[in-house]
Design an enzyme around this catalytic site. Structure first.
Site, PDB file in Angstrom:
ATOM      1  CE  LYS A  83      -3.860   1.900   2.933  1.00  0.00           C
ATOM      2  NZ  LYS A  83      -4.715   1.707   4.084  1.00  0.00           N
ATOM      3  CB  SER A 158      -7.606   3.981   3.492  1.00  0.00           C
ATOM      4  OG  SER A 158      -6.760   3.311   4.320  1.00  0.00           O
ATOM      5  CB  SER A 182      -8.202   1.341   6.508  1.00  0.00           C
ATOM      6  OG  SER A 182      -8.445   2.748   6.662  1.00  0.00           O
TER       7      SER A 182
END
Length: 471
Positions: A83, A158, A182
């Protein structure tokens, strides 16, 4: 109007070196010599290219290695992504923000090193909303990350880019992290398994350990329970927190009968929609059929919890605005998106509440512990309503409307972050009318990942999760 192309499903499964393997199965095939790690990396990159124009999930591509994977490790040779809020040597770290010019990382972040210890081959970095603040991966002036089950809808946030790639079959697993839901939110949106570990189960997050209250945990999103279990076991061989009970490799439901509490509506009074309530009630029936005891439970958190968490969220945006030049010399908080700016401006009006807010949030663990008296786990929705269409939670929406929508959606997950307790999102057996997945969540006491994995294995064994390639 949404076009047919936008509303259709997209996946990358094909007859290549990856096949329909999960990460455990693919690593085993590589060890047996049925496929090579280089071949797997090449085919994974081709899969990513095949879906990326529709999903917009990738921030940065890394070059294909001549020799893929680390030396040994449970996932040796398995392709994956990191990520884009986590430093990976040589790749730019942008945090999903247009407020600064990203620069190449000079080293691996601590969690990146732990992730690499499992043997994975990193093919690049995935997109996230600005600084991970939003429960959807959307932007003011860039294409959103789309849900592969139905590309007119959000992939969650997220860790939306990671979830979209894994759900579409481009890679078996991908890095995710969770500061308010997230990992679990995109897992729920995309029909995946997403476990937020206990605070301290994996190495401390580089950003989270600098916070006045560390709410961030790293992990992965996966298509199978065994992949998540194997990741945690492999991560533990790299580093184990002596203050937590050892986990080891969880491989099956274990057969033990558990006492499970359940919630239908959130502790802060937000009601769940019909499809979400149905997903939980069907799971209750399944658990009872499997021999578990399931009863309603109350989580009596402070009525000010939502307001306090929102204030803390605003504090984080404020701190980023103050310290942003550590990310890039040209950082300009005026270029932060509407959600980030709105959170910061709201905090500046309420900053005097900060000491009381922090005290109350830290006391949440007392109410959380009380809810578990007599229970092994608690079952709840992941989100108060099903996955929204693209645009519903866009940072371009006016802040008062946007924050009202977010609070009506993200009503269950933040408690675990504040307490530091683990929880797991798994796909429910039911789906929305549009065929989108619905997630259910099990939460446990700190250190109880084994029980969470065992119950997830039980549900997956009883009825295997829906597959996007069958849609």
């Amino acid at each position: 109007m949404t076009t047919f192309e936008e509303r259709s499903a997209v996946h990358a499964f094909r007859d290549d070196a990856l096949g329909e393997h999960d990460a455990v199965g693919l690593a085993a095939a590589i060890r047996r010599g049925e496929v090579s790690a280089v071949e797997v990396a090449r085919d994974a990159a081709e899969r990513v290219r095949a879906v990326e124009a529709r999903l917009n999930a990738v921030q940065t591509h890394a070059g294909l290695p001549a020799h893929a994977g680390g030396v040994g490790g449970a996932f040796a040779g398995v392709p994956t992504f990191v990520k884009d809020n986590t430093d990976y040597l040589g790749l730019f770290t942008g945090h999903g923000s247009a407020a600064f010019t990203p620069r190449a990382a000079r080293w691996h972040a601590p969690f990146a090193r732990q992730f690499l210890s499992t043997g994975v081959t990193v093919l690049g970095k995935t997109r996230l909303p600005e600084f991970g603040f939003s429960p959807t991966t959307e932007y003011e002036s860039a294409e959103p990350v789309r849900n592969p089950w139905n590309t007119g809808y959000s992939a969650g946030g997220s860790s939306g880019g990671s979830a979209a790639l894994v759900a579409a079959g481009a890679v078996p697993i991908a890095h995710a992290n969770d500061g308010g839901g997230s990992i679990r939110i995109p897992a729920a949106c995309c029909g995946l398994v997403g476990l937020k570990p206990t605070r301290g189960r994996v190495v401390a997050n580089a950003q989270g350990r600098q916070l006045p209250l560390d709410i961030v945990s790293d992990g992965i999103v996966s298509r199978s329970v065994r992949d998540t279990a194997a990741f945690l076991a492999a991560a533990e061989t790299y580093w184990r927190n002596p203050e937590l009970p050892p986990l080891g490799l969880v491989e099956d439901p274990s057969g033990r009968r558990m006492r499970i509490g359940f919630l239908l509506d959130s502790p802060n009074g937000v009601p769940s929609d019909t499809a979400t309530r149905e997903a939980v009630t069907k799971t209750v029936a399944t658990l009872e059929r499997l021999g578990h005891t399931v009863e309603p439970v109350e989580l009596a958190i402070d009525p000010r919890f939502t307001e306090d968490f929102l204030t803390y969220w605003g504090l984080l945006s404020f701190l980023l605005g103050v310290t942003g030049r550590t990310l890039g010399a040209d950082f300009d908080r005026r270029r932060m998106d509407g959600l980030s700016r709105g959170l910061r401006e709201a905090y500046l009006k309420t900053w005097r509440r900060t000491p009381g807010m922090l005290r109350r949030l830290k006391r949440t663990r007392e109410a959380y512990a009380a809810a578990f008296r007599g229970f092994d786990l608690v079952l709840s929705p992941v989100l108060a309503h099903t996955t929204p269409p693209i645009g519903h939670l866009s940072p371009a929406v006016s802040y008062p409307t946007l924050i009202e929508r977010i609070l009506a959606y993200v009503a269950f997950t933040p408690v675990n972050n504040v307490v530091g307790a683990p929880s797991i999102s798994v796909p429910a057996t039911s789906a929305t009318e549009d065929g989108l997945p619905v997630g259910i969540m099990f939460s446990g006491r700190p250190g109880s990942e084994r029980a969470l994995l065992e119950i997830a294995f039980a549900l997956e064994t009883d009825r295997p999760f829906r597959r996007i390639q069958d849609v």
